[in-house]
Design a protein around this motif. Structure first.
Motif, PDB file in Angstrom:
ATOM      1  N   ASP A  83       3.548  17.353  -2.448  1.00 23.86           N
ATOM      2  CA  ASP A  83       2.665  16.076  -2.356  1.00 23.86           C
ATOM      3  C   ASP A  83       3.885  15.028  -2.863  1.00 23.86           C
ATOM      4  N   VAL A  84       3.820  14.015  -1.700  1.00 25.30           N
ATOM      5  CA  VAL A  84       4.691  12.925  -2.071  1.00 25.30           C
ATOM      6  C   VAL A  84       4.334  11.481  -1.801  1.00 25.30           C
ATOM      7  N   GLU A  85       4.567  10.725  -2.686  1.00 28.31           N
ATOM      8  CA  GLU A  85       4.053   9.150  -2.420  1.00 28.31           C
ATOM      9  C   GLU A  85       4.902   8.332  -2.791  1.00 28.31           C
ATOM     10  N   ILE A  86       5.218   7.371  -1.678  1.00 22.13           N
ATOM     11  CA  ILE A  86       6.011   6.356  -1.880  1.00 22.13           C
ATOM     12  C   ILE A  86       5.389   4.932  -1.986  1.00 22.13           C
ATOM     13  N   ASP A  87       6.065   3.700  -2.297  1.00 20.63           N
ATOM     14  CA  ASP A  87       5.226   2.574  -2.047  1.00 20.63           C
ATOM     15  C   ASP A  87       6.113   1.973  -0.987  1.00 20.63           C
ATOM     16  N   GLU A  88       5.507   0.458  -0.678  1.00 24.16           N
ATOM     17  CA  GLU A  88       5.936  -0.091   0.475  1.00 24.16           C
ATOM     18  C   GLU A  88       7.262  -0.314   0.686  1.00 24.16           C
ATOM     19  N   ALA A 113      10.209  16.451   3.858  1.00 18.08           N
ATOM     20  CA  ALA A 113       8.856  15.737   3.490  1.00 18.08           C
ATOM     21  C   ALA A 113       9.055  14.126   3.542  1.00 18.08           C
ATOM     22  N   LEU A 114      10.112  13.941   2.979  1.00 19.38           N
ATOM     23  CA  LEU A 114      10.429  12.496   2.773  1.00 19.38           C
ATOM     24  C   LEU A 114      10.412  11.608   4.432  1.00 19.38           C
ATOM     25  N   ARG A 115      11.432  12.477   5.068  1.00 18.05           N
ATOM     26  CA  ARG A 115      11.630  11.882   6.485  1.00 18.05           C
ATOM     27  C   ARG A 115      10.176  11.747   7.342  1.00 18.05           C
ATOM     28  N   LYS A 116       9.333  12.770   6.981  1.00 21.67           N
ATOM     29  CA  LYS A 116       8.043  12.858   7.654  1.00 21.67           C
ATOM     30  C   LYS A 116       7.109  11.408   7.094  1.00 21.67           C
ATOM     31  N   VAL A 117       7.359  11.097   5.813  1.00 21.58           N
ATOM     32  CA  VAL A 117       6.392  10.196   5.292  1.00 21.58           C
ATOM     33  C   VAL A 117       6.863   8.693   5.891  1.00 21.58           C
ATOM     34  N   LEU A 118       8.255   8.453   6.074  1.00 23.73           N
ATOM     35  CA  LEU A 118       8.761   7.613   6.454  1.00 23.73           C
ATOM     36  C   LEU A 118       8.677   7.300   7.887  1.00 23.73           C
ATOM     37  N   ALA A 119       8.559   8.314   8.784  1.00 27.52           N
ATOM     38  CA  ALA A 119       8.177   8.303  10.061  1.00 27.52           C
ATOM     39  C   ALA A 119       6.698   7.842  10.503  1.00 27.52           C
ATOM     40  N   MET A 140       0.800  -1.194  -0.026  1.00 27.49           N
ATOM     41  CA  MET A 140      -0.030   0.101   0.100  1.00 27.49           C
ATOM     42  C   MET A 140       0.739   1.253   0.032  1.00 27.49           C
ATOM     43  N   ASN A 141       0.572   1.995  -0.798  1.00 21.94           N
ATOM     44  CA  ASN A 141       1.605   3.261  -1.055  1.00 21.94           C
ATOM     45  C   ASN A 141       1.047   4.422   0.072  1.00 21.94           C
ATOM     46  N   LYS A 142       1.969   5.198   0.502  1.00 21.17           N
ATOM     47  CA  LYS A 142       1.946   6.221   1.606  1.00 21.17           C
ATOM     48  C   LYS A 142       2.129   7.479   0.724  1.00 21.17           C
ATOM     49  N   ARG A 143       0.957   8.563   1.056  1.00 20.42           N
ATOM     50  CA  ARG A 143       0.884   9.866   0.582  1.00 20.42           C
ATOM     51  C   ARG A 143       0.992  10.761   1.519  1.00 20.42           C
ATOM     52  N   ILE A 144       1.496  11.646   1.400  1.00 16.72           N
ATOM     53  CA  ILE A 144       1.463  13.041   2.418  1.00 16.72           C
ATOM     54  C   ILE A 144       1.554  14.567   1.607  1.00 16.72           C
ATOM     55  N   THR A 145       0.862  15.325   2.187  1.00 21.11           N
ATOM     56  CA  THR A 145       0.996  16.672   1.736  1.00 21.11           C
ATOM     57  C   THR A 145       1.899  17.351   2.826  1.00 21.11           C
ATOM     58  N   TYR A 146       3.170  17.846   2.464  1.00 15.72           N
ATOM     59  CA  TYR A 146       3.885  18.549   3.266  1.00 15.72           C
ATOM     60  C   TYR A 146       4.007  19.977   3.056  1.00 15.72           C
ATOM     61  N   GLN A 147       3.908  20.844   4.130  1.00 15.20           N
ATOM     62  CA  GLN A 147       3.938  22.193   3.898  1.00 15.20           C
ATOM     63  C   GLN A 147       5.371  22.755   4.325  1.00 15.20           C
ATOM     64  N   THR A 148       5.964  23.383   3.329  1.00 11.15           N
ATOM     65  CA  THR A 148       7.380  23.754   3.158  1.00 11.15           C
ATOM     66  C   THR A 148       7.264  24.915   3.976  1.00 11.15           C
ATOM     67  N   HIS A 149       8.759  25.390   4.536  1.00  7.68           N
ATOM     68  CA  HIS A 149       9.241  26.364   5.241  1.00  7.68           C
ATOM     69  C   HIS A 149      10.365  26.944   4.459  1.00  7.68           C
ATOM     70  N   GLY A 150      10.060  28.109   4.363  1.00  2.69           N
ATOM     71  CA  GLY A 150      11.548  28.950   3.664  1.00  2.69           C
ATOM     72  C   GLY A 150      11.791  28.914   2.408  1.00  2.69           C
ATOM     73  N   THR A 151      10.790  28.529   1.380  1.00  4.84           N
ATOM     74  CA  THR A 151      10.937  28.413   0.030  1.00  4.84           C
ATOM     75  C   THR A 151       9.874  29.056  -0.766  1.00  4.84           C
ATOM     76  N   CYS A 152      10.015  29.139  -1.943  1.00  2.05           N
ATOM     77  CA  CYS A 152       9.140  29.553  -2.981  1.00  2.05           C
ATOM     78  C   CYS A 152       7.890  28.776  -2.877  1.00  2.05           C
ATOM     79  N   SER A 153       8.011  27.534  -3.035  1.00  3.45           N
ATOM     80  CA  SER A 153       6.824  26.567  -3.100  1.00  3.45           C
ATOM     81  C   SER A 153       6.355  26.314  -1.693  1.00  3.45           C
ATOM     82  N   LYS A 154       4.878  26.149  -1.889  1.00  9.71           N
ATOM     83  CA  LYS A 154       4.107  26.252  -0.539  1.00  9.71           C
ATOM     84  C   LYS A 154       3.863  24.818  -0.095  1.00  9.71           C
ATOM     85  N   PHE A 155       3.816  23.765  -0.789  1.00 13.83           N
ATOM     86  CA  PHE A 155       3.500  22.353  -0.588  1.00 13.83           C
ATOM     87  C   PHE A 155       4.098  21.430  -1.324  1.00 13.83           C
TER      88      PHE A 155
END
Length: 86
Positions: A18-23, A78-84, A1-16
Motif C-alpha cells: 500500500d503506497v500513498e503519495i501527496d500532490e 508500485a511507485l511507477r504505477k501510482v505516478l502514472a 489530494m493524496n493518491k493511494r494504491i494497493t499494488y500486488q507484488t510479483h516474485g517476492t515474499c510480500s503479497k501487496f
C-alpha cells in the motif's frame, strides 16, 4: 489530494504494497503486507518523506538473491504505477 494504491507484488515474499503519495509526489505512507519483518519495517522508515522519483531511481532493479526482483524493486514498480495514475 493524496493518491493511494494497493499494488500486488510479483516474485517476492510480500503479497501487496500500500503506497500513498501527496500532490508533490512525496511518499506519505508505505505498508508491505507479508514478507520478512526487516523489510516490512525498514523500507517504509527509509522512504517516508522522500520524493517518489528519487526512491525509484535508488531501488529499481535491486534483486533478492537469485530472484529477478525484491521488495525494494517492487516498491519502485508500485511507485511507477501510482505516478502514472496521477
Amino acid at each position: 489530494m493524496n493518491k493511494r494504491i494497493t499494488y500486488q507484488t510479483h516474485g517476492t515474499c510480500s503479497k501487496f504494497i500500500d503506497v500513498e503519495i501527496d500532490e508533490n509526489n512525496v511518499i506519505q505512507d508505505v505498508v508491505f503486507v507479508g514478507g520478512c519483518p526487516g523489510n516490512l519495517q525498514g523500507i517504509p522508515a527509509l522512504v517516508k518523506g522522500m520524493k517518489a522519483e528519487e526512491v525509484i531511481k535508488r531501488v529499481e532493479g535491486v534483486k533478492c538473491g537469485s530472484k529477478p526482483t525484491s521488495c525494494p524493486d517492487q516498491l519502485a514498480q508500485a511507485l511507477r504505477k501510482v505516478l502514472a495514475e496521477a
